[in-house]
Design a protein around this motif. Structure first.
Motif, PDB file in Angstrom:
ATOM      1  N   GLN A   1      77.074  86.470  90.641  1.00 33.77           N
ATOM      2  CA  GLN A   1      77.873  86.606  91.644  1.00 33.77           C
ATOM      3  C   GLN A   1      76.611  86.271  92.555  1.00 33.77           C
ATOM      4  O   GLN A   1      77.288  85.165  93.562  1.00 33.77           O
ATOM      5  N   LYS A   2      75.937  87.065  93.276  1.00 30.56           N
ATOM      6  CA  LYS A   2      75.551  87.038  94.274  1.00 30.56           C
ATOM      7  C   LYS A   2      74.425  85.590  94.677  1.00 30.56           C
ATOM      8  O   LYS A   2      74.529  84.920  95.242  1.00 30.56           O
ATOM      9  N   LEU A   3      73.984  85.366  92.669  1.00 32.63           N
ATOM     10  CA  LEU A   3      73.315  84.041  92.972  1.00 32.63           C
ATOM     11  C   LEU A   3      73.627  82.949  93.236  1.00 32.63           C
ATOM     12  O   LEU A   3      73.704  81.587  94.146  1.00 32.63           O
ATOM     13  N   MET A   4      75.288  82.747  93.052  1.00 33.75           N
ATOM     14  CA  MET A   4      76.113  81.923  93.329  1.00 33.75           C
ATOM     15  C   MET A   4      77.000  81.939  94.834  1.00 33.75           C
ATOM     16  O   MET A   4      77.504  81.294  94.915  1.00 33.75           O
ATOM     17  N   THR A   5      76.804  83.067  94.874  1.00 33.97           N
ATOM     18  CA  THR A   5      77.620  82.932  96.501  1.00 33.97           C
ATOM     19  C   THR A   5      76.433  82.618  98.148  1.00 33.97           C
ATOM     20  O   THR A   5      76.133  81.662  98.608  1.00 33.97           O
ATOM     21  N   GLU A   6      75.712  84.204  98.065  1.00 33.42           N
ATOM     22  CA  GLU A   6      74.972  84.175  98.615  1.00 33.42           C
ATOM     23  C   GLU A   6      73.396  83.682  98.952  1.00 33.42           C
ATOM     24  O   GLU A   6      72.874  82.944  99.599  1.00 33.42           O
ATOM     25  N   TYR A   7      72.652  83.450  97.825  1.00 29.90           N
ATOM     26  CA  TYR A   7      71.522  83.472  97.222  1.00 29.90           C
ATOM     27  C   TYR A   7      72.111  81.196  96.552  1.00 29.90           C
ATOM     28  O   TYR A   7      70.581  81.548  96.498  1.00 29.90           O
ATOM     29  N   VAL A   8      73.188  80.690  96.959  1.00 25.62           N
ATOM     30  CA  VAL A   8      72.649  79.348  96.112  1.00 25.62           C
ATOM     31  C   VAL A   8      72.130  78.321  96.457  1.00 25.62           C
ATOM     32  O   VAL A   8      71.241  77.894  95.670  1.00 25.62           O
ATOM     33  N   LEU A   9      71.997  78.101  97.940  1.00 28.23           N
ATOM     34  CA  LEU A   9      70.853  77.344  98.114  1.00 28.23           C
ATOM     35  C   LEU A   9      69.417  77.641  97.918  1.00 28.23           C
ATOM     36  O   LEU A   9      69.107  77.268  97.285  1.00 28.23           O
TER      37      LEU A   9
END
Lengths: 408, 197, 165
Positions: C130-138
């Motif tokens: 979830q974190k990778l796909m939202t907060e750290y997606v860039l």
């Protein structure tokens, strides 16, 4: 619950429950009798023992089927001397392997030489622990099951290197280098074709991936991933890469006996060789099990009204079909050349796997389209990609004068 | 199309696989110790000694002339002629040994024998646990009746018998007209036997 | 739990020491693998499944093989050279080791986790996803793009060079 009550209700539990559940319940019942702190340990040990027994037996059966099947493919009967129709041949093989002299070369690195077979088999046994064999029959339900599977699979490369290097034999080393290069190259399409499934299901857990493939389209066609265009293409890429990963023919050139004796197995004999052999078969089972889980609906029945058959039978039935296909391929295809092998991985499978990911994305975002149209569009994209690859692939195969870049 | 050849090959192997269960042409294995293919008449491997009549010793055609011993390329033949009480050579071998671990089945001994005494055998199940003594065949192992020769190589044996009969007849004629001029050529030219296969 | 930790920690230390001290380079790599695999086990013991598996996948699967290939293809690793174990530039080594240890100790001392209290694992694989796909997606996309570009570049380098003649 008293002991007597347990005994009286045991048949009741076994008969009335779902056939998959009673295996689990049987274990729970056995474990229940034990004192508290031992329950976890004994439960794990029972699971491990069952896994080793089942796959050990499957290994014996697989060697027999392979030898008989290859024989029939080559118009000969195969082993038929030990026992009726040769069914006891695996025992004879095992006895022969066990009583053979264990030769270790004088120049060998004895410790590494000894450790290599263990390092090969242990991770494969670990990989068995995350595959769902039936409804509720999964040794460990990990959230990151797919990742775990590939992580432990990576250790087998190290084992191959240890085996090849410790013998201090040039053929061993060459075979190990080939095997490692091959395994690394084919791991990429393998993982990339797995990625599509993970993307569509939205989970790395193998149990959830199987659960997502339950149900049937129009009540007939199972909702397995292989029946979607991206699933079919992914399955084909996955299987080709899986055959290469498990060093099976036609990708068995790490052990190409016509060139490098037996590759990294050259300096192994007796029991250690048998362990390597077992490790390779176990690897084949594990990766087939993963393919079944990812693309063929795991333990789900192929038709809705066959749901009463115990689900683990479906899993092992599919596993046997995979085994037959592996043997069939081995009986048919000649061994590849090293450069063909590498070209195939990097220039054919890798682009196809990448394009397949793109198609999976399109599939995901066209969920609102009518089913057949969506299917046709995605299938067309894959076919176009395949035709384009074929053109470039065939062009590069045209015969022309050989050029030496580094020797001229 | 890419992959077409693979499919063709797989179809072929599948046909082999299923064909081996019902099509005898696709399943040609002979289960050797139980089933046997009759040997071809011209099959031959190691030499044996022919004897006429019933007595193994007396009937031996071999006269211990040692031509085969000299001609044998791997020198696997060992002959000691019989001698009588006065030390006079007899036309009979005392020892006739063939070391089949060395014999290369070249048939030269058969070609050079003037008396048709040594011929090629069809016996091939000669494996043994003792490779030293059991692979050295002695006279009694090697001597086999003419009937056996007729059984394994009928055409060739008939030719040889006819040849021998003719020679015997000539010899009898010569003996009868001993005082007269030597009529026939005395030497025996072993005719090339052309076995019919 | 404690016993498991001490066994794994001992394996890490022994592996690390042996990797430095053994003469044969290949043995050193294998000992390094012991260290890295034990490190993965330590992550798993702490409940960090994702990091543990990634550790095995990346270090045991890829980095080890890379080192092995580098050693085998570049120099004769069969025979250890007789000579002193320490290199002449050991002063630099000691300096770097001291610096690294100092940094680690400083960061451990400065960390906000109260000592002695075991922290329950918070981040499951799904959370990380979830974190990778939202907060750290860039950053994730940037890394993914870089790696894909590197992979395609490798394929292009390997393509037959028709134009070179």
């Amino acid at each position: 619950m008293t002991f007597m009550a347990m005994i009286t209700c045991l048949p009741h539990m076994l008969l009335l429950a779902n056939p998959d559940e009673w295996l689990v319940r049987l274990k729970q019942t056995i474990v229940h009798w034990l004192p508290g702190p031992w329950q976890f340990v004994i439960s794990s040990l029972i699971t491990i023992a069952v896994l080793i027994a089942v796959f050990g037996a499957l290994f014996a059966v697989a060697t027999l089927i392979e030898r008989k099947g290859l024989g029939r493919i080559q118009n000969r009967p195969g082993p038929n001397r030990v026992g009726p129709y040769g069914v006891l041949q695996p025992m004879a093989d095992a006895v022969k392997m066990l009583i053979k002299e264990d030769v270790v070369p004088r120049a060998a690195d004895r410790v590494v030489h000894f450790l290599a077979p263990l390092v090969l088999v242990a991770p494969v046994m670990l990989a068995f622990s995350v595959i769902p064999y039936g409804q509720g029959l999964v040794p460990i339900n990990l959230d990151a099951g797919v990742l775990f599977f590939f992580a432990v699979g990576a250790a087998s490369e190290l084992a191959v290197f240890m085996a090849g290097w410790s013998g201090h034999n040039k053929y061993s080393l060459l075979g190990a280098m080939r095997a490692i290069a091959q395994m690394i190259s084919y791991e990429i399409p393998l993982v990339l074709s797995t990625v599509t499934v993970v993307m569509m299901v939205g989970s790395l857990s193998l149990v959830q991936i199987v659960a997502a493939q339950g149900g049937y389209w129009w009540g007939v066609i199972p909702r397995w991933n292989i029946f979607a265009p991206w699933g079919l293409a992914g399955f084909v890429v996955f299987m080709i890469a899986a055959i290469a990963e498990s060093n099976r023919s036609p990708f068995d050139l790490p052990e190409g006996e016509s060139e490098i004796i037996a590759g990294f197995l050259t300096e192994y004999s007796g029991f250690k060789y048998a362990v390597f052999f077992m490790g390779e078969y176990f690897g084949m089972f594990a990766i087939s099990g993963l393919a079944i889980t990812l693309f063929l609906g795991g333990w789900h029945a192929p038709l809705p009204y066959l749901g009463w058959v115990p689900s683990f039978l479906w899993f092992f039935g599919k596993l046997f079909i995979f085994l037959f296909v592996f043997i069939w391929l081995r009986g048919t295809l000649p061994r590849l050349r090293m450069d063909q092998l590498m070209n195939y991985a990097w220039k054919c499978l890798l682009p196809l796997a990448l394009i397949n990911i793109g198609v999976a994305v399109i599939w995901r975002f066209t969920a609102g389209w009518p089913g057949p149209l969506r299917w046709l569009v995605c299938a067309l994209l894959i076919v176009l990609a395949f035709v384009w690859l074929e053109k470039t692939w065939m062009k590069s195969r045209e015969l022309k004068p050989r050029t030496y870049h580094y020797a001229s | 199309m890419l992959g077409e050849g693979i499919i063709k090959g797989m179809v072929e192997t599948a046909r082999n696989f299923f064909g081996s269960y019902h099509d005898p042409a696709r399943f040609v294995t002979i289960q050797y110790p139980e089933q046997r293919v009759p040997l071809k008449e011209n099959n031959r491997n190691f030499p044996f000694l022919v004897f006429d009549g019933a007595d193994t010793e007396k009937g031996l055609r071999c006269v211990a002339c040692k031509i085969c011993e000299k001609e044998c390329p791997p020198q696997c033949i060992y002959i000691v002629p019989e001698r009588d009480a006065h030390g006079k050579l007899q036309k009979h071998p005392k020892i006739f040994d063939i070391d089949i671990s060395t014999c290369m089945s070249c048939q030269i001994c058969v070609e050079v024998c003037p008396f048709d005494a040594i011929k090629m055998d069809q016996e091939f199940e000669l494996s043994t646990g003792d490779r030293f003594s059991n692979l050295l065949l002695h006279k009694q192992d090697l001597a086999k009746p003419n009937d056996y020769y007729h059984k394994i190589h009928p055409t060739e044996a008939t030719l040889v018998d006819a040849q021998l009969a003719k020679e015997r007849q000539l010899a009898a004629q010569r003996k009868a007209g001993a005082g007269a001029a030597p009529a026939s050529p005395p030497k025996h030219a072993p005719e090339k036997l052309v076995p019919v296969g | 739990m404690q016993a498991a930790f001490f066994i794994i920690a001992a394996l890490i230390v022994i592996g690390g020491l042996a990797a430095m001290l053994v003469r044969k380079l290949v043995h050193a790599v294998l000992w390094l693998m012991v260290t890295l695999a034990s490190l993965a086990a330590l992550f798993l013991l702490l409940g960090a499944q994702f990091v543990g598996f990634a550790q095995i996948l990346v270090y045991v699967g890829a980095v080890a093989i890379l080192i092995v290939f580098a050693i085998l293809l570049t120099r004769n690793s069969e025979w250890a050279k007789a000579g002193r174990l320490a290199s002449p530039s050991w002063l630099v080594g000691v300096g770097i080791a001291g610096l690294a240890t100092g940094c680690l100790i400083a960061s451990i001392l400065a960390s906000s986790i109260p000592p002695g209290v075991p922290v329950p694992p918070a981040a499951s694989v799904a959370d990380i996803g979830q974190k990778l796909m939202t907060e750290y997606v860039l950053p994730l996309e940037a890394v993914g793009l870089l790696l894909t570009a590197a992979m395609i570049g490798a394929v292009i380098i390997a393509m037959p060079e028709d134009k070179r003649g």
